[in-house]
Design a protein around this motif. Structure first.
Motif, PDB file in Angstrom:
ATOM      1  N   ASN A 181       0.858  -1.193   0.000  1.00  0.00           N
ATOM      2  CA  ASN A 181       0.000   0.000   0.000  1.00  0.00           C
ATOM      3  C   ASN A 181       0.894   1.243   0.000  1.00  0.00           C
ATOM      4  OD1 ASN A 181      -1.548   2.198   0.644  1.00  0.00           O
ATOM      5  ND2 ASN A 181      -2.272   1.378   2.611  1.00  0.00           N
ATOM      6  N   THR A 182       0.873   2.008  -1.109  1.00  0.00           N
ATOM      7  CA  THR A 182       1.797   3.148  -1.232  1.00  0.00           C
ATOM      8  C   THR A 182       1.571   4.214  -0.176  1.00  0.00           C
ATOM      9  OG1 THR A 182       0.325   3.688  -3.061  1.00  0.00           O
ATOM     10  CG2 THR A 182       2.631   3.256  -3.605  1.00  0.00           C
ATOM     11  N   PHE A 183       0.389   4.257   0.436  1.00  0.00           N
ATOM     12  CA  PHE A 183       0.144   5.271   1.455  1.00  0.00           C
ATOM     13  C   PHE A 183       0.458   4.762   2.859  1.00  0.00           C
ATOM     14  CE2 PHE A 183      -2.855   7.715  -1.515  1.00  0.00           C
ATOM     15  CZ  PHE A 183      -1.815   8.547  -1.898  1.00  0.00           C
ATOM     16  N   SER A 184       1.307   3.747   2.974  1.00  0.00           N
ATOM     17  CA  SER A 184       1.660   3.257   4.301  1.00  0.00           C
ATOM     18  C   SER A 184       3.118   3.568   4.608  1.00  0.00           C
ATOM     19  CB  SER A 184       1.437   1.750   4.382  1.00  0.00           C
ATOM     20  OG  SER A 184       2.456   1.090   3.656  1.00  0.00           O
ATOM     21  N   ILE A 185       3.399   3.682   5.877  1.00  0.00           N
ATOM     22  CA  ILE A 185       4.752   3.982   6.332  1.00  0.00           C
ATOM     23  C   ILE A 185       5.697   2.846   5.951  1.00  0.00           C
ATOM     24  CG2 ILE A 185       6.128   4.124   8.453  1.00  0.00           C
ATOM     25  CD1 ILE A 185       4.096   6.021   9.568  1.00  0.00           C
ATOM     26  N   LEU A 225       7.313  -4.454  -3.291  1.00  0.00           N
ATOM     27  CA  LEU A 225       8.140  -3.576  -4.128  1.00  0.00           C
ATOM     28  C   LEU A 225       9.263  -4.369  -4.820  1.00  0.00           C
ATOM     29  CD1 LEU A 225       8.281  -0.499  -1.743  1.00  0.00           C
ATOM     30  CD2 LEU A 225       7.245  -0.488  -4.005  1.00  0.00           C
ATOM     31  N   GLY A 226       8.926  -5.558  -5.249  1.00  0.00           N
ATOM     32  CA  GLY A 226       9.885  -6.362  -6.022  1.00  0.00           C
ATOM     33  C   GLY A 226      10.868  -7.162  -5.174  1.00  0.00           C
ATOM     34  N   LEU A 227      10.773  -7.021  -3.853  1.00  0.00           N
ATOM     35  CA  LEU A 227      11.684  -7.787  -2.984  1.00  0.00           C
ATOM     36  C   LEU A 227      10.922  -8.955  -2.368  1.00  0.00           C
ATOM     37  CD1 LEU A 227      13.490  -4.929  -0.998  1.00  0.00           C
ATOM     38  CD2 LEU A 227      14.399  -6.239  -2.935  1.00  0.00           C
ATOM     39  N   LYS A 228      11.618 -10.073  -2.182  1.00  0.00           N
ATOM     40  CA  LYS A 228      10.985 -11.216  -1.511  1.00  0.00           C
ATOM     41  C   LYS A 228      10.616 -10.808  -0.073  1.00  0.00           C
ATOM     42  CE  LYS A 228      12.053 -15.920   0.119  1.00  0.00           C
ATOM     43  NZ  LYS A 228      10.614 -16.226   0.289  1.00  0.00           N
ATOM     44  N   ALA A 229       9.368 -11.107   0.301  1.00  0.00           N
ATOM     45  CA  ALA A 229       8.920 -10.794   1.664  1.00  0.00           C
ATOM     46  C   ALA A 229       8.881 -12.059   2.508  1.00  0.00           C
ATOM     47  CB  ALA A 229       7.538 -10.149   1.617  1.00  0.00           C
ATOM     48  N   PRO A 253       4.063  12.192   2.150  1.00  0.00           N
ATOM     49  CA  PRO A 253       3.881  11.518   0.868  1.00  0.00           C
ATOM     50  C   PRO A 253       2.629  10.639   0.838  1.00  0.00           C
ATOM     51  CG  PRO A 253       5.768  10.628   2.069  1.00  0.00           C
ATOM     52  CD  PRO A 253       5.285  11.791   2.833  1.00  0.00           C
ATOM     53  N   PHE A 254       2.077  10.333   2.006  1.00  0.00           N
ATOM     54  CA  PHE A 254       0.886   9.481   2.055  1.00  0.00           C
ATOM     55  C   PHE A 254      -0.402  10.291   2.144  1.00  0.00           C
ATOM     56  CE2 PHE A 254       1.349  10.346   6.517  1.00  0.00           C
ATOM     57  CZ  PHE A 254       2.704  10.218   6.772  1.00  0.00           C
ATOM     58  N   VAL A 255      -0.308  11.609   1.841  1.00  0.00           N
ATOM     59  CA  VAL A 255      -1.500  12.469   1.867  1.00  0.00           C
ATOM     60  C   VAL A 255      -1.635  13.139   0.507  1.00  0.00           C
ATOM     61  CG1 VAL A 255      -2.430  14.611   2.841  1.00  0.00           C
ATOM     62  CG2 VAL A 255      -1.456  12.881   4.364  1.00  0.00           C
TER      63      VAL A 255
END
Lengths: 684, 684
Positions: free
Chosen positions: A19-23, A51-55, B385-387
């Motif tokens: 989620n791009t709006f998360s810290i 973001l393309g990295l193994k989680a 950046p999340f707003v």
């Protein structure tokens, strides 16, 4: 040691997310974008890739060792996460999550729980409720932080309690032309402390300047000692917020710290060798210059202007900030006269005229750098459309490269000359938009030189009979000690005082000098004169006897002392108070209304240096009352300084003394010394 | 009237040239580029065309009428050119050329010659040694100036003696988001004066704010009167340079003006209703806000922040600058609590939290604008950046459009959010980069409101027997007048004074009150006490007789007065001095060391208002010595104020009084009044 925090081999992100709006998303992105040199492990219960990295579903599933874990999950989950990190052998957790001590109640309990878990496993906690850390060293390049401004290397490190303020500092360093070296925004700072960070930045060879934002101070004495050590090699700048009561209230809801009074801040910073600023803008402006230019050897500034009015503004501000306009040598003036146009003004400020070209600037800067009377150079320039300003910028950059003295520029222009400005900035020259800003920066640089010099001043040592004083104090009761004891302590340190002896049973003590004063001596009587506990002008044994009878009736059970009545002098007050966490604070001021009603006093921390004592005396507004005026001779300031040094020594030697007031002390004309006529000492 | 200068129908450029690096070329280009609405006539001895415009060999060859001619030719040619302009019927010449009075000698003679030629033909001279004028009113759009920053319309007009400073102001107004209305940079100002320009800008409906840069003041009283008139409707801001001695020297070589002392500047500006600033940056920041936002009704500011640290900095600076944090109503708080997230802090400062979106900002600003306890709103925001920060900017802009209170923003961001910032600026909201800068602006706006209120305060009128005072003064000799006359003048204005009578021939005057004081009364004895010319504590007629014999021996030929010896009170000093060009200046301070050694005094120009007198008393640092403290009752400040008002009235009524010192005046406890015990009056 914080090396692992700022130079981690691997970082995991707990709370990583797509989620791009998360810290958590932002932190992973920041680590990737800024090319962190080690592996990045996003942790997510379900996602396979972020973001393309193994989680990984849990920190415990990560294959390799992990030095630092950033945490941005619900606050109630944090203690468990910390525990997991402990099991994994993680060295540092950076907790972004808020909702801990700053919220009180349940939040504080959660904070305790996570700290307990961390302690159990030897995990160090950074935060919680914090933005994070960064290290721009290209060998590491770690952006373990959720904020948004790109990282760019620089020589200044940022140490801020507030994330917003750290961001503000970074934003503006970048605007000036560089970035930072290291960056720490600590939030609640529940484990890793300001002092640890300071020590770490202080030991970093890539850091030339440390800019601090301080809301609350813990372990102040330790902070002071760290600063004094570090400030000899690096410039320390600070802004202290929460100065007003309203702000202090907001601070507590911000990071959960209790705000202390601001009144001692100046004193603490002065002793610590920290340059204090009132505004962020001024701190950044000066910090950038100190991180990128040599330190001026003294206060003599040479101004170069190609427009009269702004040059004059620069003079006003330089002089107003305590700088001196350098006197140019005849040789410098001859060089300028020969090389500049006839309309140029070859005094300081050098007005090279609006038509000045690159050659004129080169000639002027070279001559000023060579002039032994010049310590720093301030250029204030407009960009006339009829001049090749790019060439002028090249000339300035070239001169700065060769110069042994700091060069600071003010360029008043618009976006059409952006590349001119960039050329100057590119040479590491600080560029400001207003003449006054440039002038203040040069003044701050000179102040820093002064600070550096002061750190070299050894504490004065005053011979004193410490053992005798300790014996007196040891025998005395706690609280306010008897007058005779107090005078005994002063005597052990050679502090001149009115001859004083206890009077018991109504008999004049042997060797009483007349006129004499009889004073009540009781810890219960604070304002002796107001209470009628002082009788002046006693002429002989008979008078003393009578006075004693009157007073012992008025103060049954109290003790009394007889004192020689000293001639009037100018009354001063010297105080000593041991402040919690800070240590012994000395106070000096003129007696009477000057201290109580007008608050005109100076403070210093012990131990004092000789020069420090002299500055302490000269700092009060009412100094003119001591330096002599129509009909009034100058007071013996040398004796006042010696008195302050003796009190400083006594403060260092005798930690049992909690508080001491010499009030008043009579100061006599030059050469005639001082005499303490009243003293109160409070023992622990 | 300067309408023709700022609204010329046609402009000719003397010294026009095709050489791009010449001033004449630049002026023609500026006139063309900025679409001057009338014809432009380049004048050149040989060229047929300049920058595509037909050129004329002489101003006399121009076919149509010409209102304004700009002149940039060799200084020695200027007088002849002015003469030609006169013949042509030109109304104004703007002389860019330097090399006149500022160079002394031959330059001064040339300046006299051109002024003489101008006078002969009724041509008004602007400059010389000046940059020129501009008027951005789209109906005129005249850029008769050689500088380089584009002209853009705005509500603030610029009036600067230095061209570089005018440029600096323009550059930065533009950076903030607008331009200027009118622009005048005057250089030597040998004919068209600052006051004329000020009056003209004051009468211009398009000017809301006037920003002034002042190096030297001529006709100060006229300047003050103009300002007082104008400041009721427009905000006047000023920076005064040349404050230091070093700067004053440079000013004189800059525009040929003699610098006056800076010490009276604050007093003059305060009386004139001008807001003074110490730095250009602060003046522009505040000027832009005053030109674009409503004036706050009072000092109560509400702060809105989405990051804690910077919000706290804003509080500190607001409080430090004299603002009050507004107390929000319960209704406001309820609205905020209902609409913001639970982590938000709904006190002042309102911390909307980093996640706050457009709706949160809209709700908050609307509630604060409606809150009767709020006078101004300061928003300090980062751009998380999340707003959706663009939406936040839209919300702020929308609220500002509806708001009845000023909104000032601090946006801490980088170039990636440039359009966010532009959106806010586009709504006429001033945007700053640092919390402290925004706070200072709000404080300056509140100060301006205070200034406006003060201008409405009527001068107090104190009943006095003017005729009686005039009769006494008329009969007295020039210089210091006799004591009895001086007390007579005080008496005519009801000023309480110790009963005083002349003593002649050694006989006690009738009705002498004892204890009495005998004083020498001679214009030659300035410090009477020091000279042994005062004898205190005289008990009866016999004692007085003896004292008189002693003193008349010591001061042969001098007069003497006998005065009742008043009880001691707190000593104050009240002074009046008529300053050349400025008028009567009143001084107030505590007696003794406070005035002479510590310089702790306040100044005001007469006439004083009642509230002005109260402020004057409260301005000194040593005020706590008058307001009572442990063991000392509060002094009768009401009586002190009445005394100041009476002296103000006397200063206005009696221009023959050049100087007056009431020193000391005894002030007694509240309700017990004041008494003048020594007075000196110097007559013209």
């Amino acid at each position: 040691m914080l090396d692992t925090l700022f130079r981690p081999r691997a970082v995991a992100v707990l709370g990583a997310s797509n989620n791009t709006f998360s810290i958590g998303n932002r932190v992973v992105k920041n680590l990737i974008t800024h090319n962190f040199k080690g592996p990045i492990y996003p942790i997510h219960p379900k996602e396979a890739e972020i973001l393309g990295l193994k989680a990984y579903p849990s920190i415990l599933d990560v294959p390799g060792p992990v030095d630092v874990v950033t945490i941005a999950v619900k606050s109630t989950l944090v203690p468990q996460m910390v525990e997991d990190c402990g099991k994994k052998g993680v060295k540092f957790v950076i907790i972004h999550t808020a909702g801990f001590r700053e919220m009180g109640g349940e939040g504080a309990r959660l904070e305790d729980a996570l700290l307990e878990a961390a302690k159990r496993y030897g995990v160090r906690v950074y935060g919680p409720n914090c933005q994070g850390v960064m290290n721009s060293d290209p060998e590491v390049s770690v952006y373990a932080n959720f904020t948004f401004t790109p990282m760019r290397p620089g020589n200044a490190s940022i140490l801020a309690q507030s994330g917003g303020v750290a961001e503000l500092l970074n934003l503006n360093l970048r605007r000036m032309g560089s970035g930072f070296r290291m960056y720490a925004s600590q939030g609640n700072a529940s484990d890793v402390s300001t002092n640890e960070l300071l020590e770490y930045f202080g030991s970093d060879p890539g850091t030339r300047t440390i800019m601090m934002h301080i809301e609350s101070m813990k372990d102040t004495r330790e902070f002071i000692e760290s600063c004094r050590r570090i400030a000899k090699g690096k410039s320390l700048l600070a802004i202290r917020t929460g100065r007003s009561k309203a702000a202090a209230k907001a601070v507590s809801s911000h990071t959960g710290s209790l705000m202390q009074q601001d009144s001692l801040t100046d004193t603490i910073f002065e002793h610590a060798g920290v340059l204090r600023f009132q505004t962020t803008e001024e701190m950044i402006s000066a910090g950038y210059a100190l991180a990128n230019q040599p330190v001026p050897a003294g206060p003599n500034v040479a101004i170069v202007a190609n427009a009269g009015g702004p040059g004059i503004m620069a003079i006003d501000e330089c002089v107003g900030c305590g700088l001196t306009l350098a006197t140019l040598t005849e040789e410098t003036k001859a060089t300028l006269r020969a090389g500049l146009i006839p309309e140029a003004y070859v005094e300081n400020p050098v007005d090279v005229a609006a038509t000045a070209n690159a050659e004129h600037f080169r000639l002027t800067l070279t001559a000023l750098d060579a002039d032994p009377g010049v310590d720093s150079i301030l250029v204030t320039m407009v960009t006339p459309p009829f001049v090749d300003c790019e060439a002028v910028a090249d000339a300035i950059a070239e001169c700065a490269g060769r110069a042994t003295k700091p060069i600071v520029c003010v360029v008043m222009t618009n976006e059409n000359w952006a590349s001119t400005v960039e050329k100057i900035k590119g040479a590491g020259i600080p560029v400001y938009e207003f003449p006054e800003s440039g002038a203040r920066v040069v003044a701050a640089m000179a102040r820093y030189r002064e600070v550096q010099k002061r750190l070299e001043e050894p504490p004065a040592t005053v011979p004193g009979d410490r053992a005798a004083a300790e014996a007196i104090l040891g025998a005395a009761p706690g609280g306010y000690i008897p007058q005779a004891d107090a005078y005994g302590v002063l005597g052990a340190y050679g502090i001149p005082a009115a001859r004083t002896a206890p009077m018991t049973g109504g008999r004049a003590p042997e060797g009483t000098l007349y006129p004499a004063v009889l004073k009540v001596d009781s810890p219960d009587v604070v304002h002796k004169s107001d209470a009628g506990g002082v009788e002046l002008g006693i002429a002989d044994d008979g008078g003393l006897q009578k006075a004693w009878e009157r007073m012992s009736g008025a103060f049954p059970g109290a003790g009394f002392v007889v004192q020689e009545q000293c001639p009037r002098g100018t009354e001063i007050i010297v105080g000593l108070k041991r402040e919690e966490g800070v240590g012994p604070v000395l106070m000096f001021g003129l007696g009477g209304v000057h201290v109580e009603a007008l608050g005109d006093v100076s403070f210093r921390l012990a131990p004092l240096s000789e020069a420090g004592a002299a500055r302490m005396v000269r700092e009060i507004r009412s100094l003119p009352l001591l330096t002599g005026s129509r009909g009034v001779p100058a007071a013996d300031l040398g004796a006042v300084q010696r008195l302050l040094l003796a009190v400083s020594q006594l403060a260092v030697d005798l930690p049992e003394i909690e508080e001491m007031d010499l009030n008043p002390v009579m100061v006599y004309p030059e050469g005639e010394g001082v005499k303490v006529v009243d003293v109160r000492i409070r023992k622990k």
